[in-house]
Scaffold this motif. Structure first.
Motif, PDB file in Angstrom:
ATOM      1  N   ASN A  26     -27.154   3.050  48.208  1.00 45.89           N
ATOM      2  CA  ASN A  26     -27.899   2.206  47.258  1.00 45.89           C
ATOM      3  C   ASN A  26     -27.515   1.051  47.631  1.00 45.89           C
ATOM      4  N   ASN A  27     -27.422   0.542  48.849  1.00 41.79           N
ATOM      5  CA  ASN A  27     -26.730  -1.005  49.325  1.00 41.79           C
ATOM      6  C   ASN A  27     -25.721  -1.283  48.343  1.00 41.79           C
ATOM      7  N   GLY A  28     -24.911  -0.280  47.833  1.00 41.54           N
ATOM      8  CA  GLY A  28     -23.841  -0.607  47.290  1.00 41.54           C
ATOM      9  C   GLY A  28     -23.793  -1.320  45.606  1.00 41.54           C
ATOM     10  N   ARG A  29     -25.021  -1.156  45.217  1.00 48.36           N
ATOM     11  CA  ARG A  29     -25.336  -1.795  43.924  1.00 48.36           C
ATOM     12  C   ARG A  29     -25.454  -0.635  42.812  1.00 48.36           C
ATOM     13  N   ARG A  30     -24.996  -0.712  41.629  1.00 52.40           N
ATOM     14  CA  ARG A  30     -25.413   0.151  40.515  1.00 52.40           C
ATOM     15  C   ARG A  30     -25.348  -0.804  39.412  1.00 52.40           C
ATOM     16  N   PHE A  31     -26.225  -0.536  38.311  1.00 51.68           N
ATOM     17  CA  PHE A  31     -26.256  -1.384  37.129  1.00 51.68           C
ATOM     18  C   PHE A  31     -26.094  -0.269  36.075  1.00 51.68           C
ATOM     19  N   ILE A  32     -25.163  -0.888  35.130  1.00 53.46           N
ATOM     20  CA  ILE A  32     -25.091  -0.181  33.725  1.00 53.46           C
ATOM     21  C   ILE A  32     -25.098  -0.926  32.779  1.00 53.46           C
ATOM     22  N   LEU A  33     -25.721  -0.612  31.804  1.00 53.11           N
ATOM     23  CA  LEU A  33     -26.144  -1.337  30.152  1.00 53.11           C
ATOM     24  C   LEU A  33     -25.077  -0.537  29.433  1.00 53.11           C
ATOM     25  N   SER A  34     -24.102  -1.314  28.829  1.00 51.23           N
ATOM     26  CA  SER A  34     -23.172  -0.686  27.785  1.00 51.23           C
ATOM     27  C   SER A  34     -23.486  -1.472  26.552  1.00 51.23           C
ATOM     28  N   ARG A  35     -23.216  -0.646  25.698  1.00 46.83           N
ATOM     29  CA  ARG A  35     -23.397  -1.081  24.094  1.00 46.83           C
ATOM     30  C   ARG A  35     -22.194  -1.051  23.113  1.00 46.83           C
ATOM     31  N   LEU A  73     -34.717  -0.884  26.333  1.00 48.19           N
ATOM     32  CA  LEU A  73     -34.191   0.109  27.175  1.00 48.19           C
ATOM     33  C   LEU A  73     -32.840   0.958  26.799  1.00 48.19           C
ATOM     34  N   TYR A  74     -32.063   0.760  25.860  1.00 49.78           N
ATOM     35  CA  TYR A  74     -31.144   1.502  25.607  1.00 49.78           C
ATOM     36  C   TYR A  74     -31.544   2.607  24.582  1.00 49.78           C
ATOM     37  N   ALA A  75     -32.609   2.348  23.757  1.00 49.30           N
ATOM     38  CA  ALA A  75     -33.272   3.236  23.055  1.00 49.30           C
ATOM     39  C   ALA A  75     -34.277   4.131  23.608  1.00 49.30           C
ATOM     40  N   SER A  76     -34.863   3.899  24.879  1.00 51.28           N
ATOM     41  CA  SER A  76     -35.553   4.503  25.631  1.00 51.28           C
ATOM     42  C   SER A  76     -34.836   5.780  26.314  1.00 51.28           C
ATOM     43  N   LYS A  77     -33.671   5.470  26.635  1.00 54.19           N
ATOM     44  CA  LYS A  77     -32.745   6.458  27.437  1.00 54.19           C
ATOM     45  C   LYS A  77     -31.555   7.258  26.427  1.00 54.19           C
ATOM     46  N   LYS A  78     -31.294   8.210  27.044  1.00 52.15           N
ATOM     47  CA  LYS A  78     -30.171   8.989  26.279  1.00 52.15           C
ATOM     48  C   LYS A  78     -28.790   8.428  26.871  1.00 52.15           C
ATOM     49  N   PRO A  79     -28.130   7.731  25.914  1.00 49.71           N
ATOM     50  CA  PRO A  79     -26.916   7.288  26.230  1.00 49.71           C
ATOM     51  C   PRO A  79     -25.733   8.202  26.660  1.00 49.71           C
ATOM     52  N   ARG A  80     -24.846   7.767  27.343  1.00 51.63           N
ATOM     53  CA  ARG A  80     -23.633   8.473  27.769  1.00 51.63           C
ATOM     54  C   ARG A  80     -22.442   8.101  26.897  1.00 51.63           C
ATOM     55  N   LEU A  81     -21.625   8.937  26.612  1.00 55.79           N
ATOM     56  CA  LEU A  81     -20.581   8.423  25.800  1.00 55.79           C
ATOM     57  C   LEU A  81     -19.318   7.835  26.761  1.00 55.79           C
ATOM     58  N   HIS A  82     -18.779   6.738  26.140  1.00 56.02           N
ATOM     59  CA  HIS A  82     -17.578   6.013  26.709  1.00 56.02           C
ATOM     60  C   HIS A  82     -16.518   7.123  26.700  1.00 56.02           C
ATOM     61  N   VAL A  83     -15.714   7.011  28.056  1.00 54.28           N
ATOM     62  CA  VAL A  83     -14.662   8.015  27.748  1.00 54.28           C
ATOM     63  C   VAL A  83     -13.531   7.181  28.216  1.00 54.28           C
ATOM     64  N   ASP A  84     -12.382   7.358  27.331  1.00 52.89           N
ATOM     65  CA  ASP A  84     -11.175   6.502  27.244  1.00 52.89           C
ATOM     66  C   ASP A  84     -10.386   7.107  28.463  1.00 52.89           C
ATOM     67  N   ARG A  85     -10.132   6.548  29.502  1.00 51.12           N
ATOM     68  CA  ARG A  85      -9.807   7.042  30.709  1.00 51.12           C
ATOM     69  C   ARG A  85      -8.235   7.080  30.624  1.00 51.12           C
ATOM     70  N   ARG A  86      -7.665   6.336  29.816  1.00 47.86           N
ATOM     71  CA  ARG A  86      -6.135   6.436  29.636  1.00 47.86           C
ATOM     72  C   ARG A  86      -5.666   7.638  29.215  1.00 47.86           C
TER      73      ARG A  86
END
Length: 125
Positions: A26-35, A73-86
Motif C-alpha cells: 500500500n505504498n507504505g502508508r497506513r492511517f489510524i484514527l485514535s480517540r 468517522l469514529y462512530a461509523s466503524k467498530k473501534p479496536r481496543l488499545h493494547v498496552d504493549r508494556r
C-alpha cells in the motif's frame, strides 16, 4: 515511526490521525484514527482510515469541522481496543539477569521474577 497528522480536541475528548509505514504494501502508508477521553488519560481505541476518509478529514476547514468529521468517522466503524504493549511479556523468569538483562516492571529500578520477588536492577552481576 508514526507521524501525527491531525490532533483535534473538544472538551475532554481528543482525536489523533496518525500515519505509519507498513513497508512496501500500500505504498507504505497506513492511517489510524485514535480517540482519547478524560483529557488524554483514557485511550478509547482506534480505527483504520482509508485514503479517501483521510483526505476528507484533512480537507475539513476548521478545528470544529475536523472534530465533527473525526467523531462521525469514529462512530461509523467498530473501534479496536488499545493494547498496552508494556505488559505483554508477563512476569520475569528466574533466568532474567543471568542470560538476559533484567527488565523493569515496577518502580525505577525494580523487576519481579517468577517467585514474585523484587530484584534490584543494579544487583551484583
Amino acid at each position: 515511526m508514526a507521524k501525527t497528522i491531525i490532533r483535534v480536541r473538544q472538551g475532554a475528548i481528543a482525536y489523533y490521525l496518525n500515519e505509519s509505514s507498513t513497508g512496501a504494501k500500500n505504498n507504505g502508508r497506513r492511517f489510524i484514527l485514535s480517540r482519547t477521553s478524560d483529557h488524554g488519560k483514557t485511550k478509547d481505541g482506534w480505527i483504520k482510515v482509508n485514503t479517501t476518509e483521510h483526505q476528507a478529514l484533512i480537507d475539513a476547514a476548521s478545528d470544529a469541522d475536523q472534530f465533527a468529521a473525526c467523531n462521525n468517522l469514529y462512530a461509523s466503524k467498530k473501534p479496536r481496543l488499545h493494547v498496552d504493549r508494556r505488559s505483554i511479556r508477563g512476569l520475569a523468569g528466574k533466568w532474567e539477569g543471568i542470560a538476559f538483562p533484567l527488565r523493569v516492571t515496577h518502580g525505577r529500578d525494580a523487576t519481579r521474577n517468577a517467585n514474585n520477588e523484587i530484584v534490584s536492577r543494579h544487583a551484583e552481576r
